[in-house]
Design a protein around this motif. Structure first.
Motif, PDB file in Angstrom:
ATOM      1  N   GLU A  28       0.845  -1.210   0.000  1.00 59.30           N
ATOM      2  CA  GLU A  28       0.000   0.000   0.000  1.00 59.30           C
ATOM      3  C   GLU A  28       0.872   1.248   0.000  1.00 59.30           C
ATOM      4  OE1 GLU A  28      -3.483   1.791  -0.330  1.00 59.30           O
ATOM      5  OE2 GLU A  28      -3.396  -0.388  -0.017  1.00 59.30           O
ATOM      6  N   ARG A  31       2.373   1.695  -3.310  1.00 64.86           N
ATOM      7  CA  ARG A  31       1.382   2.237  -4.259  1.00 64.86           C
ATOM      8  C   ARG A  31       1.216   3.741  -4.036  1.00 64.86           C
ATOM      9  NH1 ARG A  31      -1.719  -2.656  -4.215  1.00 64.86           N
ATOM     10  NH2 ARG A  31      -2.798  -1.990  -2.330  1.00 64.86           N
ATOM     11  N   ARG A  36       2.090   9.240  -5.489  1.00 59.60           N
ATOM     12  CA  ARG A  36       2.608  10.598  -5.271  1.00 59.60           C
ATOM     13  C   ARG A  36       3.502  11.016  -6.432  1.00 59.60           C
ATOM     14  NH1 ARG A  36       2.701   9.502   0.228  1.00 59.60           N
ATOM     15  NH2 ARG A  36       4.801   8.632   0.225  1.00 59.60           N
ATOM     16  N   VAL A  38       3.345   9.913  -9.510  1.00 58.12           N
ATOM     17  CA  VAL A  38       2.523  10.142 -10.709  1.00 58.12           C
ATOM     18  C   VAL A  38       1.846  11.501 -10.636  1.00 58.12           C
ATOM     19  CG1 VAL A  38       0.478   9.340 -11.952  1.00 58.12           C
ATOM     20  CG2 VAL A  38       2.169   7.696 -11.176  1.00 58.12           C
ATOM     21  N   VAL A  39       1.291  11.813  -9.471  1.00 58.68           N
ATOM     22  CA  VAL A  39       0.564  13.081  -9.360  1.00 58.68           C
ATOM     23  C   VAL A  39       1.532  14.263  -9.479  1.00 58.68           C
ATOM     24  CG1 VAL A  39       0.483  13.513  -6.861  1.00 58.68           C
ATOM     25  CG2 VAL A  39      -1.473  14.085  -8.247  1.00 58.68           C
ATOM     26  N   LEU A  42       2.184  14.595 -13.163  1.00 58.82           N
ATOM     27  CA  LEU A  42       1.026  15.167 -13.857  1.00 58.82           C
ATOM     28  C   LEU A  42       0.904  16.664 -13.569  1.00 58.82           C
ATOM     29  CD1 LEU A  42      -1.611  12.336 -13.301  1.00 58.82           C
ATOM     30  CD2 LEU A  42      -0.658  13.055 -15.481  1.00 58.82           C
ATOM     31  N   ALA A  43       1.121  17.043 -12.298  1.00 56.11           N
ATOM     32  CA  ALA A  43       1.009  18.471 -11.938  1.00 56.11           C
ATOM     33  C   ALA A  43       2.090  19.270 -12.648  1.00 56.11           C
ATOM     34  CB  ALA A  43       1.124  18.631 -10.422  1.00 56.11           C
ATOM     35  N   ALA A  45       3.367  18.500 -15.533  1.00 59.60           N
ATOM     36  CA  ALA A  45       2.935  18.571 -16.941  1.00 59.60           C
ATOM     37  C   ALA A  45       1.851  19.637 -17.113  1.00 59.60           C
ATOM     38  CB  ALA A  45       2.424  17.208 -17.390  1.00 59.60           C
ATOM     39  N   VAL A  46       0.949  19.736 -16.122  1.00 62.59           N
ATOM     40  CA  VAL A  46      -0.104  20.768 -16.176  1.00 62.59           C
ATOM     41  C   VAL A  46       0.534  22.160 -16.201  1.00 62.59           C
ATOM     42  CG1 VAL A  46      -1.908  21.891 -14.785  1.00 62.59           C
ATOM     43  CG2 VAL A  46      -1.964  19.410 -15.145  1.00 62.59           C
ATOM     44  N   ALA A  47       1.565  22.370 -15.376  1.00 65.89           N
ATOM     45  CA  ALA A  47       2.231  23.685 -15.329  1.00 65.89           C
ATOM     46  C   ALA A  47       2.893  23.993 -16.679  1.00 65.89           C
ATOM     47  CB  ALA A  47       3.250  23.701 -14.203  1.00 65.89           C
ATOM     48  N   MET A  49       2.041  22.763 -19.606  1.00 63.31           N
ATOM     49  CA  MET A  49       0.979  22.996 -20.597  1.00 63.31           C
ATOM     50  C   MET A  49       0.353  24.380 -20.410  1.00 63.31           C
ATOM     51  SD  MET A  49       0.848  20.486 -22.636  1.00 63.31           S
ATOM     52  CE  MET A  49      -0.710  20.610 -23.457  1.00 63.31           C
ATOM     53  N   ALA A  50       0.301  24.847 -19.162  1.00 64.91           N
ATOM     54  CA  ALA A  50      -0.250  26.194 -18.922  1.00 64.91           C
ATOM     55  C   ALA A  50       0.633  27.244 -19.586  1.00 64.91           C
ATOM     56  CB  ALA A  50      -0.377  26.444 -17.429  1.00 64.91           C
ATOM     57  N   LEU A  52       2.589  26.674 -22.144  1.00 61.69           N
ATOM     58  CA  LEU A  52       2.375  26.486 -23.590  1.00 61.69           C
ATOM     59  C   LEU A  52       1.070  27.163 -24.021  1.00 61.69           C
ATOM     60  CD1 LEU A  52       3.913  24.970 -25.808  1.00 61.69           C
ATOM     61  CD2 LEU A  52       2.394  23.033 -25.436  1.00 61.69           C
TER      62      LEU A  52
END
Lengths: 421, 188
Positions: A28, A31, A36, A38-39, A42-43, A45-47, A49-50, A52
């Protein structure tokens, strides 16, 4: 070892269970750890993309393409000709719109009644000199638009339709209905190729199921090649909107002209690179024409205000800029009925108006109801005016030139002088 | 790009229709079977869209479907197949519901400001995405972060709606949030 030898059979069973739980906890934990990671990824990548997004979708520069109208032909002999006069008793013909091209066309919606499923967009080809019509034929049906959308969408009814690009009469904006009345309408961009619908898609204009946006008045070119579409919203509240489309026909920005329930169907007249005037149909029972203005290229608008001395029977107007800077408007000059069709000019940005010609008035024919004018300047500098007649039962169009407008002004001036004497 | 856009829109419709149909099927079938039946029925309906006018009508009502909502629908469908994710607290669901209803009201002209217009680009769109990404990071919410990233990707690729906020959320969020709140109220 010794301890284990002394352990009872129950404790011996517990030990493997405890080890199993510890292993499960470790899994657990692993996992959660990878979650953590992965997130975080992703966060990040979001920054990225923002950033971009800021580069690819910056806030657009609002500036109108302010071009001088074609030669006025003031020295030409004045002319005024009726180039189209169609009537379909028992049917509805309404909301004409002029398609500007080498061979201009008029389009309108026609069917057994307004918002009926058999409504089609009809087109009349006019002669190159604005004479005609050369040919009248169906141009668009609701099913063609829905069938060209991907995924396929049910489009049941067609309404106000107009040219989407001032330089391409095969690109149209159509008001379409899938459910409900006009308050549930959407705007579809339709591309024609050799007389058939090549593609169609709805413009994303509203967060509420993309509903309640309609179009009526002529589009404008912006300085960077984008197009500004005067649209309006009418679900409970009612206000104008200037929608900005890029060359691919995708919405890149929008700005409201008013808020709450005030006025709709803005006819926008550009008066400078960053200035324009919107003349709007009242929707609040005021029975006076509304006016709003922008000083930043359409990014923001003043609150629409009723114009003293310009009545309106809850009907749209059409307007354009003359080459001397004045504004020409076609409108219904009555607060109760659309039983006249009048031309007026303004030399102060649409604040005050001088009537120059009354093209229709009650008593000549019945029913005397003249609505939804559209006004365009053709390539040769002449003007084309179209509107519906016989209470949405016919379409009429006239072509005239600048010399005729000046002549009407002189006549009005003379009659005013006589009246004053 | 048109083909990719079409594929994306079909996948979004499949996820959302599949989710809706699986919820209905869940009244008769056990978990797993209900989700499979819902997805299969949605797939058949979309395949038969030319013959089933109701599908074209549903597409007309809901399109463009928000990629974010479709992703959450897909994740909820995944629960039936054993995919585990942390339930969201009721307070979070309530806050999102209230904020989204205010946003919808502004879109309908109830307020003078038009937050939807900010979703076409510029700093407000970027700031919203970063704020949601930051919240997802703090909450360790992989699904939310993935939804924001998906919305940004399709928005910048001109797939689906040209408004970032339409790709993040849609009206279907309202019934989904209400269902979530109902589950919390019943202790599920």
């Amino acid at each position: 070892m010794r301890g284990r030898e002394h352990a009872g059979p129950q404790e011996a069973r517990k030990e493997p269970q405890g080890r199993e739980r510890a292993r499960e906890d470790m899994r657990e934990e692993a996992r959660a750890g990878s979650g953590r990671g992965v997130v975080r990824l992703l966060a990040a990548a979001v920054a990225v993309m923002a950033l971009l997004g800021l580069a690819l979708r910056p806030a657009p520069q609002w500036e109108f393409a302010f071009v001088s109208p074609p030669p006025a032909g003031e020295a030409d002999p004045p002319f005024f000709r009726t180039v189209l006069d169609l009537r379909a008793p028992g049917r509805t013909m309404h909301s004409p719109s002029i398609l500007r091209a080498a061979q201009p066309r008029l389009i309108w919606f026609e069917g057994s009644r307004e918002a009926a499923r058999d409504v089609r967009i009809m087109a009349a080809e006019l002669g190159g000199d604005g004479s005609g019509p050369v040919r009248v034929a169906p141009l668009l049906a609701a099913g063609q638009i829905g069938g060209a959308m991907r995924p396929r969408q049910a489009v049941l009814v067609l309404g106000n339709t107009l040219q989407a690009d001032p330089d391409d009469s095969d690109r149209l904006l159509a008001t379409v209905l899938s459910v409900g009345g006009w308050a549930a309408a959407s705007v579809a961009e339709v591309r024609l190729r050799e007389g058939t619908v090549a593609s169609a898609r709805k413009l994303a204009l509203s967060p509420f199921l993309n509903r309640s946006y309609l179009v009526r008045n002529r589009v404008l070119r912006l300085a960077d090649g984008d197009i500004a579409v005067p649209a309006y919203f009418e679900m409970g509240n009612a206000f104008g909107v200037l929608v900005r489309l890029d060359r691919q026909g995708r919405v890149r920005a929008s700005s409201r002209i008013g808020s709450g329930k005030v006025a709709i169907q803005p006819a926008v007249v550009v008066t400078g690179p960053e200035t324009a005037v919107a003349l709007m149909r009242p929707f609040d029972g005021t029975r006076q024409l509304y006016r709003a203005e922008t000083r930043d290229g359409g990014r923001s608008w003043s609150r629409p205000a009723p114009l003293a001395g310009v009545p309106n029977p809850d009907a749209p107007v059409a307007a354009l800029r003359l080459d001397d800077g004045r504004i020409l408007m076609a409108f219904n000059d009555d607060p109760r009925r659309a039983s006249d069709l009048t031309l007026a000019v303004s030399d102060d940005g649409g604040r005050s108006w001088k009537r120059i010609a009354r093209l229709e008035e009650s008593g000549r024919e019945a029913p005397a109801v003249y609505r939804y004018p559209d006004l365009a300047r053709l390539d040769d500098g002449s003007f084309l005016l179209a509107y519906s007649t016989f209470a949405k039962g016919g379409i009429r169009a006239h072509r005239f030139n600048m010399a005729w407008i000046l002549e009407q002004e002189r006549k009005q001036g003379d009659s005013r002088s006589r009246a004053e004497r | 790009m048109t083909a990719l856009s079409t594929l994306y829109e079909y996948l979004c419709l499949l996820a959302v229709f599949g989710w809706l149909l699986s919820r209905l099927a869940g009244r008769l079938l056990p978990g797993g079977a209900a989700e499979a039946a819902g997805l299969a029925a949605a797939g058949v309906l979309l395949a038969l869209q030319w013959a089933v006018p109701q599908v074209a009508l549903l597409a007309a009502i809901f399109a463009p479907v928000s990629g974010g909502v479709a992703l959450f629908a897909a994740a909820d469908l995944g629960r039936g197949f054993g995919l585990r994710h942390r339930p969201r607290p009721a307070a979070e669901l309530l806050t999102v519901l209230a904020a989204y209803l205010l946003y919808l009201a502004a879109g309908l002209g109830v307020f003078a400001v038009d937050p939807h217009a900010a979703g076409y680009g510029g700093v407000p769109a970027a700031a919203t995405a970063v704020a949601l990404g930051g919240y997802a990071l703090v909450r360790r919410d992989t699904l939310l972060a993935a939804a924001v990233l998906l919305a940004q990707l399709v928005w910048l690729a001109d797939i689906g709606s040209e408004n970032l906020f339409d790709n993040l959320a849609g009206v279907l969020l309202v019934p989904a949030l209400l269902v979530g709140l109902w589950r919390r109220a019943r202790g599920r």
